[in-house]
Design an enzyme around this catalytic site. Sequence first.
Site, mmCIF file in Angstrom:
data_model
loop_
_atom_site.group_PDB
_atom_site.id
_atom_site.type_symbol
_atom_site.label_atom_id
_atom_site.label_comp_id
_atom_site.label_asym_id
_atom_site.label_seq_id
_atom_site.Cartn_x
_atom_site.Cartn_y
_atom_site.Cartn_z
ATOM 1 C CD GLU A 170 -1.719 -2.375 1.588
ATOM 2 O OE1 GLU A 170 -0.526 -2.594 1.938
ATOM 3 O OE2 GLU A 170 -2.610 -3.258 1.638
ATOM 4 C CG PHE A 195 -10.166 -9.855 10.804
ATOM 5 C CD1 PHE A 195 -8.934 -10.247 11.319
ATOM 6 C CD2 PHE A 195 -10.340 -9.850 9.421
ATOM 7 C CE1 PHE A 195 -7.898 -10.627 10.478
ATOM 8 C CE2 PHE A 195 -9.307 -10.236 8.576
ATOM 9 C CZ PHE A 195 -8.095 -10.626 9.110
ATOM 10 C CD GLN A 196 -7.561 -7.376 7.480
ATOM 11 O OE1 GLN A 196 -8.407 -7.120 6.634
ATOM 12 N NE2 GLN A 196 -6.382 -7.890 7.167
ATOM 13 C CE LYS A 243 -17.050 -6.647 2.739
ATOM 14 N NZ LYS A 243 -16.408 -7.901 3.222
ATOM 15 C CG MET A 261 22.242 12.202 4.443
ATOM 16 S SD MET A 261 23.404 13.425 3.817
ATOM 17 C CE MET A 261 22.511 14.071 2.419
HETATM 18 C C1 LIG Z 1 12.038 5.912 5.763
HETATM 19 C C2 LIG Z 1 13.323 6.523 6.181
HETATM 20 N N1 LIG Z 1 14.089 5.905 7.106
HETATM 21 C C3 LIG Z 1 15.270 6.459 7.488
HETATM 22 C C4 LIG Z 1 15.691 7.638 6.959
HETATM 23 C C5 LIG Z 1 17.020 8.271 7.426
HETATM 24 N N2 LIG Z 1 17.959 8.353 6.301
HETATM 25 C C6 LIG Z 1 18.138 9.480 5.589
HETATM 26 S S1 LIG Z 1 19.214 9.305 4.332
HETATM 27 C C7 LIG Z 1 19.534 7.708 4.761
HETATM 28 C C8 LIG Z 1 20.508 6.889 3.967
HETATM 29 C C9 LIG Z 1 20.011 6.576 2.603
HETATM 30 O O1 LIG Z 1 20.851 5.623 2.008
HETATM 31 P P1 LIG Z 1 20.866 5.413 0.455
HETATM 32 O O2 LIG Z 1 19.496 5.257 -0.056
HETATM 33 O O3 LIG Z 1 21.829 4.346 0.123
HETATM 34 O O4 LIG Z 1 21.368 6.828 -0.066
HETATM 35 P P2 LIG Z 1 22.839 7.466 0.022
HETATM 36 O O5 LIG Z 1 22.786 8.482 1.123
HETATM 37 O O6 LIG Z 1 23.818 6.389 0.293
HETATM 38 O O7 LIG Z 1 23.023 8.113 -1.309
HETATM 39 C C10 LIG Z 1 18.778 7.337 5.879
HETATM 40 C C11 LIG Z 1 18.843 6.028 6.547
HETATM 41 C C12 LIG Z 1 14.848 8.255 6.029
HETATM 42 N N3 LIG Z 1 15.135 9.430 5.480
HETATM 43 N N4 LIG Z 1 13.686 7.666 5.638
#
Ligand SMILES: Cc1ncc(C[n+]2csc(CCOP(=O)(O)OP(=O)(O)O)c2C)c(N)n1
Lengths: 82, 548
Positions: B47, B109-110, B159, B460
């Site tokens: 979803e 349920f749900q 529903k 990051m």
């Molecule tokens: C749903 C979610 N969980 C955690 C984060 C925290 N977060 C921000 S950037 C990042 C790393 C992303 O890694 P990647 O997709 O490999 O991108 P890169 O920075 O390596 O280019 C994380 C864990 C987020 N922004 N969104």
Amino acid sequence: MKHNLTIALKSQSIAIERFLRVVRHRGFELHNLQLTMVNDQYHVEMSVDSDKPIYLLTTQLSKLIDVKDVIVNDKQHTAVAI
Amino acid sequence: MTGAELTIDLLAKHGVNEVFGYPGGAIMPIYDALYGAPVKHYLTRHEQGAGFAAVGFARSTGKLGVCFATSGPGATNLITALADAMMDSVPLLAITGQVPTAAIGSDAFQEVDVLGMSLSCTKHSYMVERAEDLAEILQEAMHLAQSGRPGPVLVDIPKDIQMAQVPFKPWLAADEYLPELDLAQVAIANQLLHDAKQPVAYIGGGVQAANAQNELMQFLTKTQMPAVSTLKALGSVMPQYEYDLGMLGMHGGQAANIAVQECDVLVCIGARFDDRVTGNLAKFAAKAKIIHLDIDAAEVGKRKSAQASLIADLKTSLPALDGVLTPTQWREHNKAMMLKHAWRYDYPGEKVFAPYLLNQLSQRMPQTGVVCCDVGQHQMWVAQHMKFNHPSNHLSSGGAGTMGFGLPAAIGAQVARPNDFVITVSGDGSIMMNIQELATIRRNNLPVKILILDNQRLGMVRQWQELFFDGRYSETNLSDNPDFVQLAGVFGIPGQTITKATEVDDAITALVNSEGPYILHACIDDKENVWPLVPPGAANDEMMTEKA
Ligand SMILES: Cc1ncc(C[n+]2csc(CCOP(=O)(O)OP(=O)(O)O)c2C)c(N)n1
Ligand SMILES: [Mg+2]
């Protein structure tokens, strides 16, 4: 600072939850709340306290679809309807 | 007509021809009504994928995006997409099935109190309590999602109401209260513009929401004012504009950030002084008088007070500003700063340099193409090194920064714009958050392109660990990820892996010329960082840059 507000709301319980959520989330402490149903609307008298200016709350409340009217009743304020 | 039939009928009547969703018990009557209906349903594999596909659809077109989910876990899986749409003001309608009215409140349920959950992540939400209200609620919901400041609206339909006979009631748009332009404020704003020696235009996502790119460009063309953009605004300022300083903020360009710090008048056009933009707020544009244009009164003075506030549709407020020509000295100064701080693509290493790759891709992909980002370093590199001529061509999760956004958003954009080139630029972390949507690409033969910038890291976060947590690399190593080309291959998607700088140009050719879906897996240095960086708590002119 403490503020007194008068709010007109759609008469649905979700409208109460919706506006109270905003009051909490935007950083205003609830000190008093009175709720009456008048002519198919909720009439709310409320006092809140916060360090933040009151317009930060009233502008957010006024955006809610269920909120029909927001008035600040502070003596130092001239009443503003938004 | 049943409630379910009415739901589909109303969508069709309002020009909604595509929806994204996932069925389940409490929404089965609506899925039954979809069977053979003129509205085409795209089954995603989660979803959240449906929610983000609808967001991608909406953001790439400016039209309403629509998604469906069943009650309970179906609806909770939508929540992240709703929150994302809320933060980025995306017109979205979510329709969820709910347990029958008689079962509500019995922990059936749900059963989840979806209406309660929706309060903090929607512009407005409804649970339909009476069959006779359904028609009106759906019409109002579609209207609200798109009017004023757009946003997500949720309609939860039990529903039994989906199965009940319902009357159609035409609903006449009782418009949301929209403010009229305050002429006294316009006069103050124009006086500030006339007095300004060093004005800067600070452009936000509101320009796209108001469909006001023309009005913006007219204002800029007349004033020749240096312009900076938020992540969401990128593309609003046409790339050929002489004084386009690009993105400001935490990973903004130096010319952009310094211009804002030095300006004496800041014209904020549909932006909200987000913390990623301002850095240390007290030091942000500290010398400037602020003219704030926004349709949402709650944004004015929320983070920074304004000397003039034009609370109205940008299509009305922008033309009300005088086209005062910006002093030459300030314009020339900014042009020189742009040159001085121009991005550099000469990279000494033999590895793939992501900024170069993205810059080349930007030049070689069709101008009408759509880039859907994920979240992380690669997202910031896209914002820095790619050019866009409309904000609907750059979809990036801004306010929420949701990893997993890119792939499903690209699916939505490709469905909305079947003849345009659509690519998701993702990271090795983000792509795995909605990887199941490769199946949606395959099922519908969507020619979505996928570029993974693979640093084998949550880059990051790793960058922040390096800079601010003493190099303690806690849980950011992804070097055991599967082989992405093989993985895509299982879904029938061809592609290739590259590891060397010398392979980049041919790889872009293959990617751009591929007919169907394609994956380019680019392995990059795991230690590469995004520069410049405004560290936490610092002012925007206290940027960290790469150590020589
Ligand atoms: C749903 C979610 N969980 C955690 C984060 C925290 N977060 C921000 S950037 C990042 C790393 C992303 O890694 P990647 O997709 O490999 O991108 P890169 O920075 O390596 O280019 C994380 C864990 C987020 N922004 N969104
Ligand atoms: Mg990564």
